[in-house]
Scaffold this motif. Structure first.
Motif, PDB file in Angstrom:
ATOM      1  N   ALA A  34       0.840  -1.201   0.000  1.00 46.69           N
ATOM      2  CA  ALA A  34       0.000   0.000   0.000  1.00 46.69           C
ATOM      3  C   ALA A  34       0.875   1.251   0.000  1.00 46.69           C
ATOM      4  N   VAL A  35       0.509   2.214  -0.823  1.00 45.65           N
ATOM      5  CA  VAL A  35       1.223   3.489  -0.934  1.00 45.65           C
ATOM      6  C   VAL A  35       0.447   4.609  -0.261  1.00 45.65           C
ATOM      7  N   GLU A  36      -0.856   4.624  -0.490  1.00 42.90           N
ATOM      8  CA  GLU A  36      -1.701   5.673   0.069  1.00 42.90           C
ATOM      9  C   GLU A  36      -3.026   5.093   0.548  1.00 42.90           C
ATOM     10  N   LEU A  37      -3.709   5.899   1.364  1.00 42.73           N
ATOM     11  CA  LEU A  37      -5.066   5.591   1.787  1.00 42.73           C
ATOM     12  C   LEU A  37      -5.987   6.652   1.225  1.00 42.73           C
ATOM     13  N   VAL A  38      -7.078   6.238   0.604  1.00 42.58           N
ATOM     14  CA  VAL A  38      -8.045   7.158   0.014  1.00 42.58           C
ATOM     15  C   VAL A  38      -9.248   7.259   0.932  1.00 42.58           C
ATOM     16  N   PHE A  39      -9.607   8.482   1.297  1.00 43.54           N
ATOM     17  CA  PHE A  39     -10.735   8.757   2.179  1.00 43.54           C
ATOM     18  C   PHE A  39     -11.847   9.374   1.336  1.00 43.54           C
ATOM     19  N   THR A  40     -12.986   8.701   1.270  1.00 43.77           N
ATOM     20  CA  THR A  40     -14.081   9.136   0.400  1.00 43.77           C
ATOM     21  C   THR A  40     -15.296   9.512   1.234  1.00 43.77           C
ATOM     22  N   GLY A  41     -15.857  10.681   0.932  1.00 42.76           N
ATOM     23  CA  GLY A  41     -17.046  11.159   1.615  1.00 42.76           C
ATOM     24  C   GLY A  41     -18.306  10.867   0.823  1.00 42.76           C
ATOM     25  N   ALA A  42     -19.452  11.151   1.438  1.00 44.69           N
ATOM     26  CA  ALA A  42     -20.732  10.860   0.807  1.00 44.69           C
ATOM     27  C   ALA A  42     -21.190  11.959  -0.138  1.00 44.69           C
ATOM     28  N   ASP A  43     -20.559  13.126  -0.093  1.00 45.23           N
ATOM     29  CA  ASP A  43     -21.001  14.236  -0.937  1.00 45.23           C
ATOM     30  C   ASP A  43     -20.493  14.045  -2.370  1.00 45.23           C
ATOM     31  N   ARG A  44     -21.380  14.306  -3.326  1.00 46.28           N
ATOM     32  CA  ARG A  44     -21.069  14.070  -4.735  1.00 46.28           C
ATOM     33  C   ARG A  44     -21.483  15.280  -5.560  1.00 46.28           C
ATOM     34  N   ILE A  91     -20.140  17.920  -9.311  1.00 50.87           N
ATOM     35  CA  ILE A  91     -19.329  18.143 -10.516  1.00 50.87           C
ATOM     36  C   ILE A  91     -18.413  19.326 -10.266  1.00 50.87           C
ATOM     37  N   GLN A  92     -17.151  19.155 -10.522  1.00 55.43           N
ATOM     38  CA  GLN A  92     -16.179  20.237 -10.438  1.00 55.43           C
ATOM     39  C   GLN A  92     -15.155  20.043 -11.538  1.00 55.43           C
ATOM     40  N   GLY A  93     -14.849  21.124 -12.235  1.00 54.20           N
ATOM     41  CA  GLY A  93     -13.938  21.012 -13.362  1.00 54.20           C
ATOM     42  C   GLY A  93     -14.457  20.087 -14.444  1.00 54.20           C
ATOM     43  N   GLY A  94     -15.790  19.945 -14.540  1.00 61.16           N
ATOM     44  CA  GLY A  94     -16.383  19.058 -15.537  1.00 61.16           C
ATOM     45  C   GLY A  94     -16.334  17.596 -15.175  1.00 61.16           C
ATOM     46  N   VAL A  95     -15.876  17.273 -13.951  1.00 60.51           N
ATOM     47  CA  VAL A  95     -15.727  15.883 -13.524  1.00 60.51           C
ATOM     48  C   VAL A  95     -16.728  15.592 -12.413  1.00 60.51           C
ATOM     49  N   GLU A  96     -17.594  14.597 -12.602  1.00 60.11           N
ATOM     50  CA  GLU A  96     -18.506  14.187 -11.543  1.00 60.11           C
ATOM     51  C   GLU A  96     -17.804  13.169 -10.658  1.00 60.11           C
ATOM     52  N   HIS A  97     -17.851  13.418  -9.355  1.00 65.85           N
ATOM     53  CA  HIS A  97     -17.135  12.539  -8.439  1.00 65.85           C
ATOM     54  C   HIS A  97     -17.632  12.733  -7.018  1.00 65.85           C
ATOM     55  N   GLN A  98     -17.351  11.748  -6.174  1.00 65.37           N
ATOM     56  CA  GLN A  98     -17.506  11.919  -4.739  1.00 65.37           C
ATOM     57  C   GLN A  98     -16.249  12.597  -4.217  1.00 65.37           C
ATOM     58  N   TYR A  99     -16.436  13.466  -3.213  1.00 59.80           N
ATOM     59  CA  TYR A  99     -15.272  14.154  -2.651  1.00 59.80           C
ATOM     60  C   TYR A  99     -14.354  13.127  -1.998  1.00 59.80           C
ATOM     61  N   ALA A 100     -13.089  13.116  -2.407  1.00 57.87           N
ATOM     62  CA  ALA A 100     -12.132  12.152  -1.870  1.00 57.87           C
ATOM     63  C   ALA A 100     -10.741  12.763  -1.855  1.00 57.87           C
ATOM     64  N   ARG A 101      -9.992  12.439  -0.822  1.00 56.95           N
ATOM     65  CA  ARG A 101      -8.600  12.872  -0.676  1.00 56.95           C
ATOM     66  C   ARG A 101      -7.782  11.683  -0.165  1.00 56.95           C
ATOM     67  N   SER A 102      -6.462  11.779  -0.319  1.00 55.67           N
ATOM     68  CA  SER A 102      -5.611  10.682   0.160  1.00 55.67           C
ATOM     69  C   SER A 102      -4.509  11.199   1.065  1.00 55.67           C
ATOM     70  N   LEU A 103      -3.976  10.284   1.858  1.00 56.77           N
ATOM     71  CA  LEU A 103      -2.795  10.498   2.670  1.00 56.77           C
ATOM     72  C   LEU A 103      -1.862   9.322   2.467  1.00 56.77           C
ATOM     73  N   THR A 104      -0.570   9.555   2.627  1.00 60.30           N
ATOM     74  CA  THR A 104       0.334   8.417   2.654  1.00 60.30           C
ATOM     75  C   THR A 104       0.055   7.611   3.922  1.00 60.30           C
ATOM     76  N   LEU A 105       0.503   6.380   3.939  1.00 60.16           N
ATOM     77  CA  LEU A 105       0.288   5.539   5.117  1.00 60.16           C
ATOM     78  C   LEU A 105       0.922   6.174   6.351  1.00 60.16           C
ATOM     79  N   ALA A 106       2.123   6.725   6.189  1.00 65.24           N
ATOM     80  CA  ALA A 106       2.808   7.345   7.327  1.00 65.24           C
ATOM     81  C   ALA A 106       2.016   8.528   7.863  1.00 65.24           C
ATOM     82  N   GLU A 107       1.457   9.346   6.963  1.00 70.35           N
ATOM     83  CA  GLU A 107       0.663  10.494   7.395  1.00 70.35           C
ATOM     84  C   GLU A 107      -0.598  10.041   8.115  1.00 70.35           C
ATOM     85  N   ALA A 108      -1.261   9.021   7.573  1.00 72.23           N
ATOM     86  CA  ALA A 108      -2.503   8.542   8.165  1.00 72.23           C
ATOM     87  C   ALA A 108      -2.271   7.869   9.518  1.00 72.23           C
ATOM     88  N   MET A 109      -1.075   7.312   9.731  1.00 73.26           N
ATOM     89  CA  MET A 109      -0.770   6.613  10.980  1.00 73.26           C
ATOM     90  C   MET A 109      -0.374   7.559  12.103  1.00 73.26           C
TER      91      MET A 109
END
Length: 383
Positions: A162-172, A174-192
């Motif tokens: 594993a390189v990163e952890l992706v954290f995904t929220g329930a809010d969905r 369109i931004q920049g023409g891309v439809e998506h759920q709001y999600a961000r990532s951290l490295t494993l070290a940052e998340a720990m």
């Protein structure tokens, strides 16, 4: 076009256009380029949905919840806490699904954390990036309660691949023409990190819907976009996350095509409580002559605040620092100003333990991120 008729108060018949069918929906537009023009209707719409901390609330070491800054990217989702689940999966040995009571029965921790929007101060840039038009109040400090994330990751047995952890929220949306759920990532070290929480309470009460109910991620020291609200899933992946909110947004860029550097930790900053009384419309301040106690707060996500200076009409002097509200929270400062009649310019700046000091002028970037320039305000002193 057909017409309808109506009667005036005097009884005369006048023609009015009949209602027309609504226009077909258009494709989402790309964000507008930076501008020197007035605030746009779209910016006003964002500003009416979100809100800043009124700077007089800096007097409170812990921000009353209704005064804490708020930014909602898409819509506030309505979530049933009984059916809500948090899934931890991806590259883990033991995928798991948690209910809200599951998390509430684990280790419980409360910590005061200063959170700031990465776009705070955006409206002060020239030309102005067109987005949420923050002035200076996109900040707040709250006491967040939740369970540490690291033990859950240990229970899951995150794979060495594993390189990163992706954290995904329930809010969905369109931004920049891309439809998506709001999600961000951290490295494993940052998340720990021991301070990263899955928070379910704030200031002693369950999270309000707008602040991420029932559970949000809390990453102290990082700008607020990192602390994903309405958390649904945590996924371990073997590559760098390329979601829109990670790769395209929240970057220090100089133009629309620049990939830039990622926005991460909060830059050193200080803000002053505007002294005296305000004019309703302009917010210009008026104080009486004599000793005036100036005060404010200072914070940094990169180190501890080591000093705050106050400037009166171009002359800088040291302010007195108070104890921090918490290890990841702002600290108060005070300064006694002997105010003389006339107009005066006041300013404040902070320096942190890494040696970083607030800049004299904004450091411009295309998305309007991380503006921590010195706060200045004009005060009229009356006899």
């Amino acid at each position: 076009m057909s017409v309808n008729t109506r009667r005036t108060a005097e009884g005369a018949a006048v023609a009015t256009p009949a209602p027309t069918a609504p226009a077909a929906p258009t494709e989402p537009t790309a964000p507008a380029s930076p501008t020197t023009g007035p605030i746009t209707r779209e910016e006003l719409q964002l500003a009416s949905r979100n809100h800043a901390l009124p700077l007089e609330m800096l007097r409170w070491p812990v921000t009353p919840l209704g005064m804490h800054y708020l930014l909602v990217h898409f819509d506030v989702p309505q979530i049933d806490p009984v059916s809500w689940r948090l899934n931890i999966g991806g590259l883990v040995d033991h995928p798991h699904e948690y209910t809200l009571p599951d998390l509430q029965h684990r280790e419980r921790r409360t910590q005061a954390v200063t959170m700031e929007c990465a776009g705070n101060g955006r409206s002060r840039l020239e030309p102005r990036p067109v987005s949420q038009p923050w002035d200076q109040g996109g900040v707040g400090t709250a006491e967040w309660t939740g369970t540490p994330l690291a033990p859950l990751l240990l229970d899951a047995g995150v794979s060495p691949d594993a390189v990163e952890l992706v954290f995904t929220g329930a809010d969905r949306g369109i931004q920049g023409g891309v439809e998506h759920q709001y999600a961000r990532s951290l490295t494993l070290a940052e998340a720990m990190s021991d301070d990263v929480l899955l928070a379910y309470e704030v200031n002693g009460q369950p999270l309000p819907p707008q602040h991420g109910y029932p559970v949000r991620l809390l990453v102290p020291g990082w700008y607020g976009m990192t602390s994903v609200k309405w958390l649904q899933s945590i996924e371990a992946i073997d590559h760098s996350f390329d979601g829109y909110q990670q790769l395209d947004s929240y970057r220090y860029t100089q133009d629309a095509d620049d990939t830039g550097e990622p926005v991460q930790r909060i830059k050193v900053r200080s803000l002053m409580v505007p002294p005296g009384v305000p004019d309703f419309f302009t917010r210009q301040r008026t104080v009486d002559a004599g000793p005036v106690q100036l005060s404010g707060r200072a914070w940094s996500g990169k180190g501890t605040v080591d000093s705050v200076e106050v400037c009166v009409d171009g002359v800088w002097e040291q302010a007195e620092l108070q104890a921090p509200t918490g290890r990841h929270a702002w600290r108060g400062w005070t300064f006694t100003w002997i105010a003389t009649p006339g107009s005066h310019e006041l300013a404040c700046r902070a320096t942190d333990s890494t040696g970083q000091t607030q800049p004299e002028a904004p450091e411009w970037n295309y998305q309007g991120m991380g503006n921590n320039d010195i706060q200045r305000l004009t005060v009229t002193v009356r006899q």
